[in-house]
Design a protein around this motif. Structure first.
Motif, mmCIF file in Angstrom:
data_model
loop_
_atom_site.group_PDB
_atom_site.id
_atom_site.type_symbol
_atom_site.label_atom_id
_atom_site.label_comp_id
_atom_site.label_asym_id
_atom_site.label_seq_id
_atom_site.Cartn_x
_atom_site.Cartn_y
_atom_site.Cartn_z
ATOM 1 N N ILE A 1 0.852 -1.194 0.000
ATOM 2 C CA ILE A 1 0.000 0.000 0.000
ATOM 3 C C ILE A 1 0.885 1.240 0.000
ATOM 4 O O ILE A 1 1.885 1.313 0.732
ATOM 5 C CB ILE A 1 -0.916 0.054 1.236
ATOM 6 N N GLU A 2 0.518 2.199 -0.837
ATOM 7 C CA GLU A 2 1.110 3.540 -0.768
ATOM 8 C C GLU A 2 -0.012 4.479 -0.347
ATOM 9 O O GLU A 2 -1.034 4.558 -1.026
ATOM 10 C CB GLU A 2 1.637 3.975 -2.132
ATOM 11 N N GLY B 1 -4.189 7.155 -2.408
ATOM 12 C CA GLY B 1 -3.247 6.057 -2.335
ATOM 13 C C GLY B 1 -3.489 4.993 -3.390
ATOM 14 O O GLY B 1 -4.405 5.079 -4.217
ATOM 15 N N ARG B 2 -2.644 3.976 -3.356
ATOM 16 C CA ARG B 2 -2.751 2.810 -4.226
ATOM 17 C C ARG B 2 -2.535 1.552 -3.386
ATOM 18 O O ARG B 2 -1.707 1.551 -2.468
ATOM 19 C CB ARG B 2 -1.731 2.846 -5.356
ATOM 20 N N GLY C 1 -4.993 -7.732 -8.703
ATOM 21 C CA GLY C 1 -5.367 -6.445 -9.259
ATOM 22 C C GLY C 1 -4.777 -5.285 -8.473
ATOM 23 O O GLY C 1 -3.949 -5.480 -7.574
ATOM 24 N N GLU C 2 -5.224 -4.097 -8.810
ATOM 25 C CA GLU C 2 -4.696 -2.871 -8.220
ATOM 26 C C GLU C 2 -5.841 -1.907 -7.950
ATOM 27 O O GLU C 2 -6.803 -1.842 -8.717
ATOM 28 C CB GLU C 2 -3.696 -2.246 -9.197
ATOM 29 N N ILE C 3 -5.756 -1.179 -6.855
ATOM 30 C CA ILE C 3 -6.767 -0.179 -6.496
ATOM 31 C C ILE C 3 -6.108 1.183 -6.360
ATOM 32 O O ILE C 3 -5.047 1.324 -5.740
ATOM 33 C CB ILE C 3 -7.460 -0.536 -5.164
ATOM 34 N N GLU C 4 -6.750 2.174 -6.930
ATOM 35 C CA GLU C 4 -6.365 3.565 -6.706
ATOM 36 C C GLU C 4 -7.522 4.249 -6.007
ATOM 37 O O GLU C 4 -8.686 4.044 -6.375
ATOM 38 C CB GLU C 4 -6.060 4.267 -8.029
ATOM 39 N N TYR C 5 -7.217 5.051 -4.976
ATOM 40 C CA TYR C 5 -8.291 5.735 -4.246
ATOM 41 C C TYR C 5 -7.884 7.153 -3.900
ATOM 42 O O TYR C 5 -6.708 7.475 -3.751
ATOM 43 C CB TYR C 5 -8.655 4.972 -2.965
#
Length: 537
Positions: A210-211, A423-424, A430-434
Motif C-alpha cells: 500500500i502507498e 493512495g494505491r 489487481g490494483e486499487i487507486e483511491y
C-alpha cells in the motif's frame, strides 16, 4: 460504470456497521457529557444531534464564552432556565458533582439523571489526566485522538481503563465501559467501502503493498503546525502523532486488524521512518522579508503565500467564514461578526494578528499561546513538515492472506489538497487507486477497470465524525440495554477496542524512534522493551 454507495451486507464480520443507518433512534437516548467545547467538541456535539436522538446533556469548559456558546447551541436552547448538572468549569468539578449525585441516588432520593457517556475533547496533553481522572466512574468514554502525547502516558491510560474493568469485576458489576478513540478515518463511507472491497471481497486478491499519502495542505499546516497548538514537540507531540495517527491507524486497520473476531492480528515485523522540518525554518525565509517577524509589519507580505492577512482575513473572514480557522485566532470573532458585522470583526482580527513576541518574552508565555500573525520562517516550530513511514510484514505461516506485505505512508505539508487522502493498493489479482471520493479497481485477469463512488457523507473527515459518534453511541446503547457484552459491542459497532487503539499509537511512537535514531525498529523487540516492560510495572 455507475458509482455505488455502501448498502451491501457483511454479516460475517465485525464490520456490520456497513449497514448502519444515517440516523439512529434509541429507545432510551444516551445522555452525553462533552469535556472541551473547542472545535472538536463542537464537531462531535453536532454529529451526535444530527445523527442520533441522543442528548448532549452537559459540558465542561473553562472559558466562559465558549462554555456559554456551546451550551446555548447544544444543551439549554429553548429552556426557561439552566438545570443542575448542565455545565462545569472543568472535569474535576464534574467528577465531584457526579460522585455527590450518585451518593444521593444511592440513598433513594430524587436527583437529576447523570450521563451515560463522555466525549473527551480537551488539548492532547490533557487527555491522560482527564481519562484517568474519570475512569473510576465507569462511564463510557470516547477520546479524541491522539490518546495522549507520549508513549508512557498512553500506557498509563491503558492501565487505568483496564484497572477500572478489574474493579467492576471485583464489585460484581456486569457492564464494562465502552472505549472509543476518534480515529475517524475508519468510519467514513469511503473508507468502510474500501476496506470491505479489499479485505472482505478480496477484489484484488492478497495485499502485497500500500502507498498512502496525507496531503495536509500548505496553509492548513502553517495554521496548525507552524503557528498553532501543535507546532512544537516539547509542548505537544510530533506531527506524525498529532496529525497522522489517523493514517497510521488506517494502515493498521487495513493490514493488521483481522476480518473475524476469532483471528489474531497480523502484526508488522519492522518499521522505518525518515522526515524533518524542511521548509518552515529561518534559513528558508525570503530575502525580501528582511528582519520582520510579523506579517503585518513585513514588506514581503503582499507577495507572500503565507501572509496571515491573506489566509485569515481575505481567504476566510471577508468571504463570510468566521468559523475555523478564524475563530481559532480569537473565539470572540465569530460572535462579533454576527452581532456587529465584518468591519468590526476584521478590525479585531487584524489586532490579534499584529500580536508578536521578541527575545524578551518569557518562554513560558510563548509556549502557552499562539501567535497567528507570526512569520512562518521566524516561528518556534520544530515538527516535521515532510515524513515517510514504512511498515513491513513478514509471512505468517501458511495463510496467504497473512503473507509478506509493505505499507508506505507519506505525510506532506506543501499540497493544494487539504487532508484529502489518496493512495494505491497492490494485490495479487489487481490494483486499487483511491482518493477521498472515488475507488478505482483494475482486475489483471479481465483487464477491466471498475470505478466506485461511495456516498459522500457530510460533516468532518468525509462523514467520519458523524459515523464515529453514531457507532460509539450504538455500542453504548447495546451495553446499557444488555443486548451485548462490552467486547462484542466494541467489535460489532466500533470495529476496535482499547488494545487495538493503543497499538496504533504505539506504532507511531515506534516510527518516531526509527526516525530520530535513524534505525530499523524490530516491532517485537521494541514492543517488549517499550511496552511490555511498562505494563509489567
Amino acid at each position: 460504470m455507475p458509482g455505488i454507495s455502501i448498502s451491501g451486507t457483511n454479516s460475517d464480520s465485525h464490520e456490520s456497521f456497513l449497514k448502519a443507518p444515517n440516523f439512529q433512534n434509541f429507545e432510551t437516548p444516551p445522555r452525553v457529557l462533552v469535556i472541551g467545547a473547542g472545535s472538536r467538541g463542537t464537531a462531535y456535539a453536532e454529529a451526535i444531534l444530527e445523527g442520533t436522538n441522543a442528548t448532549v446533556a452537559a459540558v465542561c469548559e473553562p472559558i466562559d464564552s465558549k462554555r456559554e456558546a456551546f451550551g446555548r447551541r447544544f444543551i439549554w436552547s429553548g429552556q426557561s432556565s439552566r438545570q443542575p448538572g448542565q455545565q462545569f468549569e472543568n472535569w474535576r468539578e464534574w467528577v465531584e458533582y457526579e460522585e455527590r449525585r450518585r451518593d444521593t441516588e444511592a440513598k433513594g432520593l430524587e436527583i437529576e439523571p447523570g450521563v451515560d457517556a463522555v466525549f473527551v475533547c480537551v488539548l492532547d496533553e490533557m487527555h491522560e489526566e482527564v481519562v484517568c481522572g474519570i475512569a473510576h466512574l465507569g462511564v463510557h468514554v470516547c477520546c479524541e485522538k491522539p490518546m495522549s502525547t507520549r508513549l508512557e502516558s498512553c500506557v498509563r491510560i491503558y492501565k487505568a481503563l483496564n484497572h477500572a474493568k478489574e474493579n467492576n469485576a471485583a464489585k460484581g458489576k456486569k457492564k464494562d465501559p465502552v472505549f472509543g478513540i476518534c480515529h475517524v478515518l475508519r468510519y467514513s463511507p469511503h473508507n468502510m467501502l474500501l476496506r470491505h472491497l479489499v479485505r472482505e471481497k478480496e477484489v484484488i486478491g492478497d495485499i502485497l503493498s500500500i502507498e498512502h499519502c496525507e496531503p495536509v495542505g500548505w496553509w492548513h499546516f502553517s495554521h496548525s503546525y507552524v503557528r498553532g497548538n501543535w507546532r512544537k514537540e516539547s509542548t505537544s507531540a510530533p506531527s506524525l502523532l498529532t496529525k497522522s495517527c489517523h493514517d497510521i491507524d488506517f494502515l493498521m486497520w487495513m493490514l493488521c486488524t483481522p476480518t473475524t473476531t476469532a483471528a489474531s492480528p497480523h502484526l508488522p515485523s519492522s518499521i522505518t521512518s525518515s522526515g524533518s522540518l524542511k521548509y518552515f525554518r529561518k534559513s528558508r525565509k525570503p530575502i525580501e522579508a528582511g528582519s520582520a517577524t510579523n506579517c503585518l509589519s513585513c514588506a514581503h507580505e503582499p507577495s507572500c503565500s503565507y501572509s496571515a492577512k491573506k489566509i485569515y482575513l481575505e481567504k476566510h473572514l471577508t468571504k463570510g467564514n468566521a468559523d475555523w480557522p478564524v475563530k481559532i485566532v480569537n473565539p470572540e470573532i465569530e460572535d462579533l461578526y454576527q452581532s456587529k458585522g465584518v468591519e468590526a470583526a476584521s478590525k479585531q482580527l487584524l489586532a490579534d494578528l499584529a500580536e508578536d513576541y521578541d527575545d524578551s518574552t518569557p518562554l513560558e508565555v510563548r509556549n502557552k499561546r499562539n501567535y497567528f500573525g507570526r512569520c512562518v520562517w521566524e516561528s518556534d516550530n520544530d515538527v516535521c513538515d515532510d515524513q515517510v513511514v514504512t511498515l513491513t510484514w513478514d509471512d505468517d505461516g501458511e495463510d496467504t492472506s497473512r503473507g509478506a506485505k509493505t505499507a508506505l505512508f507519506h505525510m506532506i505539508a506543501h499540497t493544494e489538497k487539504q487532508c484529502e487522502r489518496r493512495g494505491r493498493i497492490y494485490g495479487t489479482k489487481g490494483e486499487i487507486e483511491y482518493d477521498s471520493s472515488t475507488i478505482t479497481i483494475h482486475d489483471f485477469a479481465t483487464n477491466k477497470t471498475t470505478r466506485h463512488v461511495p456516498h459522500a457523507a457530510g460533516g468532518g473527515h468525509g462523514g467520519g465524525d458523524a459515523g464515529l459518534a453514531r457507532q460509539f453511541l450504538m455500542a453504548v446503547d447495546a451495553v446499557e440495554t444488555e443486548k451485548m457484552g462490552t467486547q462484542d459491542a466494541q467489535r460489532a459497532f466500533l470495529g476496535c477496542d482499547l488494545e487495538e487503539a493503543f497499538r496504533s499509537h504505539a506504532v507511531v511512537f515506534a516510527a518516531e524512534d526509527a526516525r530520530t535514531k535513524k534505525q530499523v525498529v524490530d516491532w517485537e523487540s521494541w514492543w517488549k522493551e517499550k511496552v511490555e516492560s511498562q505494563l509489567a510495572l
